[in-house]
Design a protein around this motif. Structure first.
Motif, PDB file in Angstrom:
ATOM      1  N   PHE A  59       0.862  -1.181   0.000  1.00 24.91           N
ATOM      2  CA  PHE A  59       0.000   0.000   0.000  1.00 24.91           C
ATOM      3  C   PHE A  59       0.894   1.225   0.000  1.00 24.91           C
ATOM      4  O   PHE A  59       1.871   1.305   0.736  1.00 24.91           O
ATOM      5  CB  PHE A  59      -0.911  -0.011   1.233  1.00 24.91           C
ATOM      6  N   ARG A  60       0.569   2.199  -0.826  1.00 21.20           N
ATOM      7  CA  ARG A  60       1.380   3.412  -0.949  1.00 21.20           C
ATOM      8  C   ARG A  60       0.861   4.474   0.025  1.00 21.20           C
ATOM      9  O   ARG A  60       0.048   5.329  -0.324  1.00 21.20           O
ATOM     10  CB  ARG A  60       1.349   3.900  -2.390  1.00 21.20           C
ATOM     11  N   TYR A  61       1.349   4.419   1.235  1.00 24.08           N
ATOM     12  CA  TYR A  61       0.888   5.324   2.284  1.00 24.08           C
ATOM     13  C   TYR A  61       1.236   6.781   1.991  1.00 24.08           C
ATOM     14  O   TYR A  61       0.477   7.681   2.325  1.00 24.08           O
ATOM     15  CB  TYR A  61       1.451   4.902   3.645  1.00 24.08           C
ATOM     16  N   TYR A  62       2.374   7.020   1.358  1.00 23.17           N
ATOM     17  CA  TYR A  62       2.737   8.407   1.043  1.00 23.17           C
ATOM     18  C   TYR A  62       1.732   9.024   0.069  1.00 23.17           C
ATOM     19  O   TYR A  62       1.423  10.209   0.168  1.00 23.17           O
ATOM     20  CB  TYR A  62       4.165   8.493   0.475  1.00 23.17           C
ATOM     21  N   ALA A  63       1.198   8.237  -0.856  1.00 23.15           N
ATOM     22  CA  ALA A  63       0.193   8.748  -1.798  1.00 23.15           C
ATOM     23  C   ALA A  63      -1.106   9.061  -1.064  1.00 23.15           C
ATOM     24  O   ALA A  63      -1.753  10.081  -1.329  1.00 23.15           O
ATOM     25  CB  ALA A  63      -0.055   7.737  -2.912  1.00 23.15           C
ATOM     26  N   LEU A  64      -1.492   8.201  -0.119  1.00 24.17           N
ATOM     27  CA  LEU A  64      -2.688   8.444   0.681  1.00 24.17           C
ATOM     28  C   LEU A  64      -2.534   9.722   1.499  1.00 24.17           C
ATOM     29  O   LEU A  64      -3.435  10.568   1.522  1.00 24.17           O
ATOM     30  CB  LEU A  64      -2.958   7.264   1.613  1.00 24.17           C
ATOM     31  N   ARG A  65      -1.376   9.885   2.134  1.00 24.31           N
ATOM     32  CA  ARG A  65      -1.122  11.106   2.910  1.00 24.31           C
ATOM     33  C   ARG A  65      -1.224  12.354   2.034  1.00 24.31           C
ATOM     34  O   ARG A  65      -1.815  13.355   2.422  1.00 24.31           O
ATOM     35  CB  ARG A  65       0.259  11.051   3.556  1.00 24.31           C
ATOM     36  N   GLN A  66      -0.616  12.291   0.852  1.00 20.82           N
ATOM     37  CA  GLN A  66      -0.619  13.445  -0.050  1.00 20.82           C
ATOM     38  C   GLN A  66      -2.042  13.800  -0.477  1.00 20.82           C
ATOM     39  O   GLN A  66      -2.428  14.966  -0.466  1.00 20.82           O
ATOM     40  CB  GLN A  66       0.242  13.170  -1.284  1.00 20.82           C
ATOM     41  N   ASP A  67      -2.831  12.800  -0.849  1.00 17.15           N
ATOM     42  CA  ASP A  67      -4.203  13.070  -1.282  1.00 17.15           C
ATOM     43  C   ASP A  67      -5.035  13.652  -0.145  1.00 17.15           C
ATOM     44  O   ASP A  67      -5.773  14.622  -0.345  1.00 17.15           O
ATOM     45  CB  ASP A  67      -4.861  11.798  -1.816  1.00 17.15           C
ATOM     46  N   LEU A  68      -4.939  13.086   1.044  1.00 14.53           N
ATOM     47  CA  LEU A  68      -5.713  13.599   2.170  1.00 14.53           C
ATOM     48  C   LEU A  68      -5.269  15.013   2.544  1.00 14.53           C
ATOM     49  O   LEU A  68      -6.102  15.856   2.889  1.00 14.53           O
ATOM     50  CB  LEU A  68      -5.606  12.661   3.374  1.00 14.53           C
ATOM     51  N   THR A  69      -3.978  15.285   2.448  1.00 13.44           N
ATOM     52  CA  THR A  69      -3.475  16.631   2.707  1.00 13.44           C
ATOM     53  C   THR A  69      -4.046  17.616   1.696  1.00 13.44           C
ATOM     54  O   THR A  69      -4.486  18.714   2.053  1.00 13.44           O
ATOM     55  CB  THR A  69      -1.932  16.658   2.658  1.00 13.44           C
ATOM     56  N   ASP A  70      -4.063  17.228   0.425  1.00 15.44           N
ATOM     57  CA  ASP A  70      -4.612  18.099  -0.619  1.00 15.44           C
ATOM     58  C   ASP A  70      -6.101  18.359  -0.415  1.00 15.44           C
ATOM     59  O   ASP A  70      -6.577  19.483  -0.595  1.00 15.44           O
ATOM     60  CB  ASP A  70      -4.372  17.503  -2.006  1.00 15.44           C
ATOM     61  N   ILE A  71      -6.850  17.327  -0.026  1.00 19.79           N
ATOM     62  CA  ILE A  71      -8.287  17.488   0.216  1.00 19.79           C
ATOM     63  C   ILE A  71      -8.518  18.412   1.405  1.00 19.79           C
ATOM     64  O   ILE A  71      -9.350  19.322   1.351  1.00 19.79           O
ATOM     65  CB  ILE A  71      -8.955  16.114   0.429  1.00 19.79           C
ATOM     66  N   ALA A  72      -7.773  18.198   2.494  1.00 20.13           N
ATOM     67  CA  ALA A  72      -7.923  19.054   3.680  1.00 20.13           C
ATOM     68  C   ALA A  72      -7.580  20.503   3.350  1.00 20.13           C
ATOM     69  O   ALA A  72      -8.270  21.430   3.792  1.00 20.13           O
ATOM     70  CB  ALA A  72      -7.046  18.539   4.826  1.00 20.13           C
ATOM     71  N   LYS A  73      -6.533  20.724   2.562  1.00 18.37           N
ATOM     72  CA  LYS A  73      -6.162  22.086   2.160  1.00 18.37           C
ATOM     73  C   LYS A  73      -7.264  22.730   1.332  1.00 18.37           C
ATOM     74  O   LYS A  73      -7.551  23.914   1.480  1.00 18.37           O
ATOM     75  CB  LYS A  73      -4.867  22.076   1.348  1.00 18.37           C
ATOM     76  N   SER A  74      -7.881  21.956   0.465  1.00 20.90           N
ATOM     77  CA  SER A  74      -8.957  22.480  -0.375  1.00 20.90           C
ATOM     78  C   SER A  74     -10.162  22.889   0.474  1.00 20.90           C
ATOM     79  O   SER A  74     -10.754  23.953   0.252  1.00 20.90           O
ATOM     80  CB  SER A  74      -9.368  21.429  -1.408  1.00 20.90           C
ATOM     81  N   VAL A  75     -10.524  22.066   1.438  1.00 21.19           N
ATOM     82  CA  VAL A  75     -11.633  22.396   2.340  1.00 21.19           C
ATOM     83  C   VAL A  75     -11.283  23.639   3.150  1.00 21.19           C
ATOM     84  O   VAL A  75     -12.091  24.563   3.283  1.00 21.19           O
ATOM     85  CB  VAL A  75     -11.974  21.202   3.265  1.00 21.19           C
ATOM     86  N   ARG A  76     -10.056  23.694   3.677  1.00 22.87           N
ATOM     87  CA  ARG A  76      -9.603  24.847   4.459  1.00 22.87           C
ATOM     88  C   ARG A  76      -9.621  26.120   3.619  1.00 22.87           C
ATOM     89  O   ARG A  76     -10.029  27.179   4.074  1.00 22.87           O
ATOM     90  CB  ARG A  76      -8.202  24.590   4.996  1.00 22.87           C
ATOM     91  N   ARG A  77      -9.203  26.003   2.362  1.00 24.34           N
ATOM     92  CA  ARG A  77      -9.207  27.159   1.460  1.00 24.34           C
ATOM     93  C   ARG A  77     -10.638  27.667   1.248  1.00 24.34           C
ATOM     94  O   ARG A  77     -10.890  28.863   1.246  1.00 24.34           O
ATOM     95  CB  ARG A  77      -8.559  26.786   0.127  1.00 24.34           C
ATOM     96  N   PHE A  78     -11.598  26.755   1.118  1.00 20.73           N
ATOM     97  CA  PHE A  78     -12.994  27.158   0.946  1.00 20.73           C
ATOM     98  C   PHE A  78     -13.501  27.860   2.198  1.00 20.73           C
ATOM     99  O   PHE A  78     -14.177  28.877   2.117  1.00 20.73           O
ATOM    100  CB  PHE A  78     -13.884  25.954   0.626  1.00 20.73           C
ATOM    101  N   ILE A  79     -13.169  27.325   3.365  1.00 19.14           N
ATOM    102  CA  ILE A  79     -13.619  27.921   4.626  1.00 19.14           C
ATOM    103  C   ILE A  79     -13.080  29.336   4.775  1.00 19.14           C
ATOM    104  O   ILE A  79     -13.785  30.239   5.207  1.00 19.14           O
ATOM    105  CB  ILE A  79     -13.185  27.050   5.827  1.00 19.14           C
ATOM    106  N   ASN A  80     -11.826  29.537   4.413  1.00 23.59           N
ATOM    107  CA  ASN A  80     -11.162  30.817   4.623  1.00 23.59           C
ATOM    108  C   ASN A  80     -11.227  31.757   3.426  1.00 23.59           C
ATOM    109  O   ASN A  80     -10.594  32.807   3.443  1.00 23.59           O
ATOM    110  CB  ASN A  80      -9.689  30.589   4.984  1.00 23.59           C
ATOM    111  N   GLN A  81     -11.971  31.388   2.416  1.00 26.31           N
ATOM    112  CA  GLN A  81     -11.964  32.173   1.182  1.00 26.31           C
ATOM    113  C   GLN A  81     -12.513  33.582   1.382  1.00 26.31           C
ATOM    114  O   GLN A  81     -13.383  33.814   2.191  1.00 26.31           O
ATOM    115  CB  GLN A  81     -12.744  31.473   0.089  1.00 26.31           C
ATOM    116  N   ASN A  82     -11.958  34.470   0.622  1.00 28.09           N
ATOM    117  CA  ASN A  82     -12.447  35.836   0.558  1.00 28.09           C
ATOM    118  C   ASN A  82     -12.997  36.008  -0.849  1.00 28.09           C
ATOM    119  O   ASN A  82     -12.246  36.069  -1.805  1.00 28.09           O
ATOM    120  CB  ASN A  82     -11.312  36.826   0.840  1.00 28.09           C
TER     121      ASN A  82
END
Length: 98
Positions: A59-82
């Protein structure tokens, strides 16, 4: 309504200037999702530690970490958007190969 205002005054989520009460509920739910995704890293670390070198397909755990990090950043960006200052951004595709 007073509970909602208290939550925002307690700095759980920065409330955008244009947020309505129903929008605020959505932002609270999104913040919970972002927090949940961010807090899964310890579970990923535990699972990765259980992986053996003898396995043919790993299992490629680094790929899972990267995808989840990208998704969390996208959600955070939406929350904080101006909404007044939207800047185009580069979109990187998810790895999705674990």
């Amino acid at each position: 309504m007073t509970t909602l205002l208290w939550l925002f005054s307690a700095s759980l989520i920065p409330l955008p200037v244009s947020a309505s009460p129903s929008n605020a509920n959505e932002l609270l739910a999104l913040k919970k999702i972002e927090t949940y995704i961010t807090n899964t890293t310890h579970l990923i670390d535990e699972a990765e530690a259980m992986q053996t070198n003898a396995e043919r397909y790993k299992f490629r755990y680094y790929a899972l970490r990267q995808d989840l990090t990208d998704i969390a950043k996208s959600v955070r960006r939406f929350i904080n958007q101006n909404k007044k200052s939207q800047v185009p951004r580069n979109i990187t595709p998810l790895v999705k190969e674990y």
